[in-house]
Design an enzyme around this catalytic site. Structure first.
Site, PDB file in Angstrom:
ATOM      1  N   GLU A  74      35.287  21.330  33.659  1.00  0.00           N
ATOM      2  CA  GLU A  74      33.890  20.610  34.083  1.00  0.00           C
ATOM      3  C   GLU A  74      33.479  20.119  32.432  1.00  0.00           C
ATOM      4  OE1 GLU A  74      30.540  23.291  33.968  1.00  0.00           O
ATOM      5  OE2 GLU A  74      29.355  21.873  35.304  1.00  0.00           O
ATOM      6  N   ASN A 110      26.885  14.869  37.061  1.00  0.00           N
ATOM      7  CA  ASN A 110      28.126  15.878  36.252  1.00  0.00           C
ATOM      8  C   ASN A 110      29.244  15.552  37.309  1.00  0.00           C
ATOM      9  OD1 ASN A 110      29.605  17.931  35.706  1.00  0.00           O
ATOM     10  ND2 ASN A 110      27.963  19.453  35.654  1.00  0.00           N
ATOM     11  N   LYS A 167      28.748  16.622  41.132  1.00  0.00           N
ATOM     12  CA  LYS A 167      28.225  18.059  41.359  1.00  0.00           C
ATOM     13  C   LYS A 167      26.941  18.267  42.209  1.00  0.00           C
ATOM     14  CE  LYS A 167      27.449  22.184  38.601  1.00  0.00           C
ATOM     15  NZ  LYS A 167      27.343  22.788  37.063  1.00  0.00           N
ATOM     16  N   GLU A 173      20.770  21.746  33.379  1.00  0.00           N
ATOM     17  CA  GLU A 173      21.607  21.012  34.394  1.00  0.00           C
ATOM     18  C   GLU A 173      20.546  20.137  34.997  1.00  0.00           C
ATOM     19  OE1 GLU A 173      25.381  21.489  35.627  1.00  0.00           O
ATOM     20  OE2 GLU A 173      25.496  23.500  34.810  1.00  0.00           O
ATOM     21  N   CYS A 225      31.925  23.924  38.817  1.00  0.00           N
ATOM     22  CA  CYS A 225      31.371  25.098  38.242  1.00  0.00           C
ATOM     23  C   CYS A 225      30.252  25.818  39.273  1.00  0.00           C
ATOM     24  CB  CYS A 225      30.491  24.701  37.196  1.00  0.00           C
ATOM     25  SG  CYS A 225      30.406  26.351  36.086  1.00  0.00           S
ATOM     26  N   ASN A 274      31.905  25.567  32.864  1.00  0.00           N
ATOM     27  CA  ASN A 274      31.482  26.049  31.680  1.00  0.00           C
ATOM     28  C   ASN A 274      30.586  27.096  32.183  1.00  0.00           C
ATOM     29  OD1 ASN A 274      31.604  23.602  29.309  1.00  0.00           O
ATOM     30  ND2 ASN A 274      31.950  23.023  31.001  1.00  0.00           N
TER      31      ASN A 274
HETATM   32  N1  CDT Z   1      27.929  24.843  34.483  1.00  0.00           N
HETATM   33  C1  CDT Z   1      27.652  25.646  35.299  1.00  0.00           C
HETATM   34  O1  CDT Z   1      27.259  25.291  36.597  1.00  0.00           O
HETATM   35  N2  CDT Z   1      27.425  26.820  34.898  1.00  0.00           N
HETATM   36  C2  CDT Z   1      26.549  27.694  35.732  1.00  0.00           C
HETATM   37  C3  CDT Z   1      26.091  28.926  34.953  1.00  0.00           C
HETATM   38  C4  CDT Z   1      25.134  29.734  35.887  1.00  0.00           C
HETATM   39  S1  CDT Z   1      23.764  30.181  35.062  1.00  0.00           S
HETATM   40  C5  CDT Z   1      22.698  29.078  34.738  1.00  0.00           C
HETATM   41  C6  CDT Z   1      27.841  28.742  36.535  1.00  0.00           C
HETATM   42  O2  CDT Z   1      27.626  28.976  37.754  1.00  0.00           O
HETATM   43  O3  CDT Z   1      28.804  28.938  35.965  1.00  0.00           O
END
Ligand code: CDT
Length: 321
Positions: free
Chosen positions: A47, A107, A124, A143, A168, A193
């Site tokens: 991502e 995204n 996303k 985000e 993600c 990420n």
């Molecule tokens: N990039 C992304 O979606 N990261 C989220 C972090 C969650 S905590 C705010 C994840 O689900 O890994």
């Protein structure tokens, strides 16, 4: 003859704020070449693979961060990746921040075939984090401030099978895999990420690897599909990101897994015909599913405890006690 797609999970290490697009693309090309040497048909990048994970910072004017977004794909900086992929005859998946001509911010992830042609695009759906500045956090997860939500989960024909994309946080939601599974998805690609530290409940920090694997693995098994989960990992601007990129078989078994938090490629021969072992037996959706009793999944968003259950719990000495 079985449909084998040799897939490389191309994890990247951290990308710092001042790293240029061309420096990053050079790293992606190096991974792509390693994939070609290993016989990959398809190399999967993470991502937001072209930049640092910028939603960790607040800026008063969102437009100040528009330089992290791509206005064209391929553009001048990313064209070399497309050209090298076509030259090597290897397809790829790439996550990036997209700014549309209408000014929308997404995204986004794409999948590109072995000729360098984009055959699938996804924006996303599940945007995690918050939309407002929360200075009490060690770092932000904005985000919901920087991105508009995508409209749904599509599937695409490619590499001899049915391909699906998610990004993600989507991987934590069982609906993601099921909506893909209901469209026959045989290979889902999911970049991520994931900060190790989760500010709203730090007790989850030590469980990040476990939760990552739990979601990807069960999504694969319950829908009879290959799932490729690929991280941008390591210490990015002082924020520790989870690695553990991995490829999961339709059985839910681990087919390949990364062991570092740097640029690393792991490879698995994904036999798409194995999906039928699950899709046509235990998870034969057409035979076993009961959509007529799944109404709340699409009719309702949050939790509604039925009033009679609430009443019973509130009735001292009653049935709910
Ligand atoms: N990039 C992304 O979606 N990261 C989220 C972090 C969650 S905590 C705010 C994840 O689900 O890994």
């Amino acid at each position: 003859m079985n449909r084998i797609v040799t897939v490389g999970a191309a994890q990247t290490g951290p990308i710092q704020r001042d790293d240029t697009r061309s420096e990053v693309v050079e790293r992606l090309i190096a991974l792509l070449r390693r994939g070609a040497d290993a016989g990959c048909d398809l190399v999967v990048f993470p991502e937001l693979a072209l930049t640092t994970f910028f939603p960790r910072w607040w800026v008063d004017e969102r437009a100040e961060f528009d330089h992290f977004f791509e206005t064209e794909m391929p553009g001048p900086d990313t064209q070399p990746l497309f050209d090298e992929a076509a030259r090597l005859g290897v397809g790829f998946h790439l996550g990036y921040a997209e700014l549309t001509p209408e000014g929308q911010h997404f995204n986004t992830a794409i999948v590109v075939d072995r000729h360098g042609t984009t055959i699938g695009k996804y924006r996303k759906v599940h945007l995690p984090g918050h939309h407002d500045h929360q200075p009490w956090r060690e770092f932000q997860h904005l985000e919901r401030y920087y991105f508009d939500p995508g409209e749904g989960f599509g599937v695409f024909a490619g590499f001899g099978g049915v391909l699906g994309l998610a990004i993600c946080n989507d991987r934590r939601w069982s609906e993601t895999y099921r909506v893909l599974g209901l469209q026959g998805c045989e290979l889902a690609m999911i970049g991520y990420n994931t900060p190790i530290h989760y500010a709203p409940d730090p007790s989850q920090d030590v469980l990040q690897g476990f939760h990552n694997r739990l979601c990807l693995q069960s999504g694969a098994y319950q829908n009879g599909m290959w799932v490729v989960g690929v991280a941008k990992a390591g210490d990015e601007e002082g924020c520790d990101l989870l690695g553990e990129s991995a490829i999961f078989a339709p059985s839910g078994e681990v087919a390949a897994v990364c062991s570092t938090v740097g640029d690393e490629l792991v490879v698995a021969e994904c036999d798409l015909d194995l999906c039928a072992d699950y899709k046509d037996t235990l998870f034969d959706f057409g035979y076993y599913r009961r959509p007529e009793v799944y109404g709340p999944i699409t009719d309702q968003k949050g939790v509604i405890v039925p009033p009679e259950v609430v009443a019973a719990l509130e009735d001292p000495g009653g049935e709910g006690t």
